[in-house]
Design a protein around this motif. Structure first.
Motif, PDB file in Angstrom:
ATOM      1  N   THR A 222       0.829  -1.206   0.000  1.00 38.13           N
ATOM      2  CA  THR A 222       0.000   0.000   0.000  1.00 38.13           C
ATOM      3  C   THR A 222       0.863   1.255   0.000  1.00 38.13           C
ATOM      4  O   THR A 222       0.549   2.248  -0.678  1.00 38.13           O
ATOM      5  N   ARG A 223       1.974   1.243   0.736  1.00 38.22           N
ATOM      6  CA  ARG A 223       2.916   2.376   0.702  1.00 38.22           C
ATOM      7  C   ARG A 223       3.436   2.602  -0.713  1.00 38.22           C
ATOM      8  O   ARG A 223       3.542   3.744  -1.183  1.00 38.22           O
ATOM      9  N   THR A 224       3.770   1.511  -1.381  1.00 40.19           N
ATOM     10  CA  THR A 224       4.262   1.611  -2.754  1.00 40.19           C
ATOM     11  C   THR A 224       3.197   2.223  -3.659  1.00 40.19           C
ATOM     12  O   THR A 224       3.488   3.110  -4.481  1.00 40.19           O
ATOM     13  N   ALA A 225       1.957   1.767  -3.502  1.00 40.41           N
ATOM     14  CA  ALA A 225       0.865   2.284  -4.333  1.00 40.41           C
ATOM     15  C   ALA A 225       0.634   3.774  -4.096  1.00 40.41           C
ATOM     16  O   ALA A 225       0.425   4.539  -5.049  1.00 40.41           O
ATOM     17  N   LEU A 226       0.670   4.192  -2.852  1.00 43.88           N
ATOM     18  CA  LEU A 226       0.490   5.615  -2.552  1.00 43.88           C
ATOM     19  C   LEU A 226       1.608   6.451  -3.168  1.00 43.88           C
ATOM     20  O   LEU A 226       1.366   7.527  -3.728  1.00 43.88           O
ATOM     21  N   ALA A 227       2.831   5.963  -3.079  1.00 40.75           N
ATOM     22  CA  ALA A 227       3.964   6.705  -3.632  1.00 40.75           C
ATOM     23  C   ALA A 227       3.877   6.813  -5.149  1.00 40.75           C
ATOM     24  O   ALA A 227       4.186   7.860  -5.734  1.00 40.75           O
ATOM     25  N   ARG A 228       3.438   5.759  -5.803  1.00 40.66           N
ATOM     26  CA  ARG A 228       3.412   5.746  -7.263  1.00 40.66           C
ATOM     27  C   ARG A 228       2.231   6.512  -7.838  1.00 40.66           C
ATOM     28  O   ARG A 228       2.311   7.055  -8.947  1.00 40.66           O
ATOM     29  N   THR A 229       1.144   6.553  -7.110  1.00 44.62           N
ATOM     30  CA  THR A 229      -0.044   7.253  -7.624  1.00 44.62           C
ATOM     31  C   THR A 229      -0.122   8.694  -7.148  1.00 44.62           C
ATOM     32  O   THR A 229      -0.872   9.490  -7.716  1.00 44.62           O
ATOM     33  N   GLY A 230       0.639   9.012  -6.098  1.00 40.32           N
ATOM     34  CA  GLY A 230       0.585  10.364  -5.547  1.00 40.32           C
ATOM     35  C   GLY A 230      -0.666  10.630  -4.723  1.00 40.32           C
ATOM     36  O   GLY A 230      -0.931  11.775  -4.344  1.00 40.32           O
ATOM     37  N   ARG A 231      -1.420   9.594  -4.442  1.00 40.23           N
ATOM     38  CA  ARG A 231      -2.635   9.782  -3.638  1.00 40.23           C
ATOM     39  C   ARG A 231      -2.271  10.010  -2.175  1.00 40.23           C
ATOM     40  O   ARG A 231      -1.272   9.505  -1.682  1.00 40.23           O
ATOM     41  N   ALA A 232      -3.124  10.737  -1.501  1.00 46.10           N
ATOM     42  CA  ALA A 232      -2.847  11.082  -0.107  1.00 46.10           C
ATOM     43  C   ALA A 232      -3.415  10.056   0.866  1.00 46.10           C
ATOM     44  O   ALA A 232      -2.915   9.920   1.988  1.00 46.10           O
ATOM     45  N   ARG A 233      -4.450   9.350   0.443  1.00 45.35           N
ATOM     46  CA  ARG A 233      -5.109   8.409   1.355  1.00 45.35           C
ATOM     47  C   ARG A 233      -5.389   7.087   0.665  1.00 45.35           C
ATOM     48  O   ARG A 233      -5.521   7.018  -0.560  1.00 45.35           O
ATOM     49  N   VAL A 234      -5.522   6.073   1.473  1.00 44.11           N
ATOM     50  CA  VAL A 234      -5.903   4.751   0.988  1.00 44.11           C
ATOM     51  C   VAL A 234      -7.358   4.790   0.506  1.00 44.11           C
ATOM     52  O   VAL A 234      -8.212   5.446   1.108  1.00 44.11           O
ATOM     53  N   ASP A 235      -7.626   4.098  -0.596  1.00 40.53           N
ATOM     54  CA  ASP A 235      -8.999   3.880  -1.032  1.00 40.53           C
ATOM     55  C   ASP A 235      -9.109   2.457  -1.572  1.00 40.53           C
ATOM     56  O   ASP A 235      -8.113   1.746  -1.699  1.00 40.53           O
ATOM     57  N   GLN A 236     -10.308   2.039  -1.896  1.00 37.83           N
ATOM     58  CA  GLN A 236     -10.496   0.639  -2.277  1.00 37.83           C
ATOM     59  C   GLN A 236      -9.885   0.316  -3.627  1.00 37.83           C
ATOM     60  O   GLN A 236      -9.446  -0.818  -3.855  1.00 37.83           O
ATOM     61  N   GLU A 237      -9.835   1.291  -4.545  1.00 34.30           N
ATOM     62  CA  GLU A 237      -9.173   1.033  -5.823  1.00 34.30           C
ATOM     63  C   GLU A 237      -7.689   0.744  -5.608  1.00 34.30           C
ATOM     64  O   GLU A 237      -7.126  -0.192  -6.189  1.00 34.30           O
ATOM     65  N   LEU A 238      -7.061   1.538  -4.763  1.00 35.84           N
ATOM     66  CA  LEU A 238      -5.651   1.332  -4.457  1.00 35.84           C
ATOM     67  C   LEU A 238      -5.445   0.000  -3.733  1.00 35.84           C
ATOM     68  O   LEU A 238      -4.483  -0.723  -4.013  1.00 35.84           O
ATOM     69  N   LEU A 239      -6.355  -0.336  -2.831  1.00 39.83           N
ATOM     70  CA  LEU A 239      -6.234  -1.594  -2.104  1.00 39.83           C
ATOM     71  C   LEU A 239      -6.368  -2.790  -3.047  1.00 39.83           C
ATOM     72  O   LEU A 239      -5.650  -3.780  -2.884  1.00 39.83           O
ATOM     73  N   ARG A 240      -7.237  -2.697  -4.031  1.00 37.76           N
ATOM     74  CA  ARG A 240      -7.363  -3.811  -4.975  1.00 37.76           C
ATOM     75  C   ARG A 240      -6.067  -4.038  -5.738  1.00 37.76           C
ATOM     76  O   ARG A 240      -5.712  -5.187  -6.049  1.00 37.76           O
ATOM     77  N   TRP A 241      -5.357  -2.955  -6.045  1.00 34.76           N
ATOM     78  CA  TRP A 241      -4.048  -3.112  -6.690  1.00 34.76           C
ATOM     79  C   TRP A 241      -3.092  -3.842  -5.755  1.00 34.76           C
ATOM     80  O   TRP A 241      -2.363  -4.738  -6.174  1.00 34.76           O
ATOM     81  N   ALA A 242      -3.104  -3.465  -4.483  1.00 36.06           N
ATOM     82  CA  ALA A 242      -2.244  -4.139  -3.499  1.00 36.06           C
ATOM     83  C   ALA A 242      -2.626  -5.613  -3.364  1.00 36.06           C
ATOM     84  O   ALA A 242      -1.777  -6.492  -3.293  1.00 36.06           O
ATOM     85  N   PHE A 243      -3.930  -5.909  -3.380  1.00 31.59           N
ATOM     86  CA  PHE A 243      -4.394  -7.291  -3.291  1.00 31.59           C
ATOM     87  C   PHE A 243      -3.853  -8.132  -4.454  1.00 31.59           C
ATOM     88  O   PHE A 243      -3.560  -9.321  -4.289  1.00 31.59           O
ATOM     89  N   SER A 244      -3.738  -7.491  -5.623  1.00 33.40           N
ATOM     90  CA  SER A 244      -3.307  -8.235  -6.816  1.00 33.40           C
ATOM     91  C   SER A 244      -1.876  -8.763  -6.683  1.00 33.40           C
ATOM     92  O   SER A 244      -1.482  -9.668  -7.417  1.00 33.40           O
ATOM     93  N   ARG A 245      -1.121  -8.197  -5.750  1.00 34.93           N
ATOM     94  CA  ARG A 245       0.252  -8.656  -5.525  1.00 34.93           C
ATOM     95  C   ARG A 245       0.343  -9.785  -4.502  1.00 34.93           C
ATOM     96  O   ARG A 245       1.401 -10.359  -4.298  1.00 34.93           O
ATOM     97  N   LEU A 246      -0.756 -10.070  -3.862  1.00 32.45           N
ATOM     98  CA  LEU A 246      -0.773 -11.087  -2.817  1.00 32.45           C
ATOM     99  C   LEU A 246      -1.255 -12.410  -3.374  1.00 32.45           C
ATOM    100  O   LEU A 246      -2.055 -12.458  -4.305  1.00 32.45           O
ATOM    101  N   ALA A 247      -0.786 -13.475  -2.776  1.00 36.93           N
ATOM    102  CA  ALA A 247      -1.206 -14.797  -3.241  1.00 36.93           C
ATOM    103  C   ALA A 247      -2.678 -15.019  -2.982  1.00 36.93           C
ATOM    104  O   ALA A 247      -3.229 -14.522  -2.015  1.00 36.93           O
TER     105      ALA A 247
END
Length: 247
Positions: A222-247
């Motif tokens: 999630t830290r990586t996603a925030l840094a790459r997107t420039g978003r200030a807060r977590v949201d479900q779209e960003l979390l789904r990207w993080a989920f895609s990296r998990l088994a």
């Protein structure tokens, strides 16, 4: 004993959170060390056992001499002797004969009170557990032992009546409940500090499942996603990207 560290993944800005399990462990470990007794902390992988125990034992230093032993395979009594020899910083070559080795270890353990943290104790078999009991039973050793391991640790210990009857305290670590997740995770890392509770619950339901190691892994992505997107807060779209990296 050990440097302050997080398990599984290097996670900048993460904090040790005082969960109910950690508070219970602190009390149980303090009482076990004071009694020069043995205890067993067990539970599933990633539930925070080792981190909690390391944190609690560090609080007892430097007044308490704490030595950590970790097993990665099923050790024999001979292997346990060698691990203890190393953990106690003994000079010279280890003795070749078991009786001589035992006398050396007993003499070293009688020098002053000590606490052993035996991590990954699920790898120990009955022979190895029995050797720890043998040393602990020696009145001169003034030894406290904290066994930490998965469910297999508890199972093997329970099969050894002479040892299990000597275990002073048993503590099981379990998953965080949904309520605990909402209470604990915002304190765990700044990523979650201002996150919507619904998003935290969403992340737990779909990825972390009350497992602290999984939360550490998810937080890193999630830290990586925030840094790459420039978003200030977590949201479900960003979390789904993080989920895609998990088994």
């Amino acid at each position: 004993m050990t440097a302050a560290t997080y398990q599984y993944v290097d996670l900048p800005d993460a904090s040790v959170v005082t969960t109910r399990a950690l508070l219970t462990a602190r009390e149980n470990i303090t009482d076990t060390v004071a009694a020069r007794a043995m205890m067993c902390i067990h539970g599933g992988a990633g539930f925070g056992k080792t981190l909690a125990v390391n944190t609690c034992l560090r609080e007892l230093e430097p007044g308490e001499d704490v030595r950590k032993i970790t097993f990665r395979a099923r050790p024999t009594a001979r292997a346990v002797r060698y691990e203890l020899f190393t953990a106690l910083d003994q000079a010279g070559e280890p003795p070749r004969h078991p009786s001589e080795f035992d006398r050396l270890l007993k003499t070293a353990l009688a020098e002053r009170p000590r606490t052993f943290l035996v991590d990954e104790a699920q790898w120990l078999n009955g022979e190895a557990f029995e050797y720890f009991r043998y040393l602990w039973d020696e009145p001169s050793t003034q030894l406290a032992i904290i066994f930490v391991g998965g469910a297999g640790c508890h199972t093997v210990l329970r099969r050894e009546p002479m040892l299990s009857s000597r275990v002073f305290i048993w503590q099981q670590f379990t998953r965080l409940t949904p309520d605990e997740v909402l209470e604990v995770i915002p304190l765990f890392h700044p990523v979650w500090a201002d996150a919507d509770p619904g998003d935290i619950a969403f992340a737990d339901q779909h990825a972390a499942h009350g497992n602290f190691r999984a939360w550490a892994q998810l937080t890193a992505h999630t830290r990586t996603a925030l840094a790459r997107t420039g978003r200030a807060r977590v949201d479900q779209e960003l979390l789904r990207w993080a989920f895609s990296r998990l088994a």
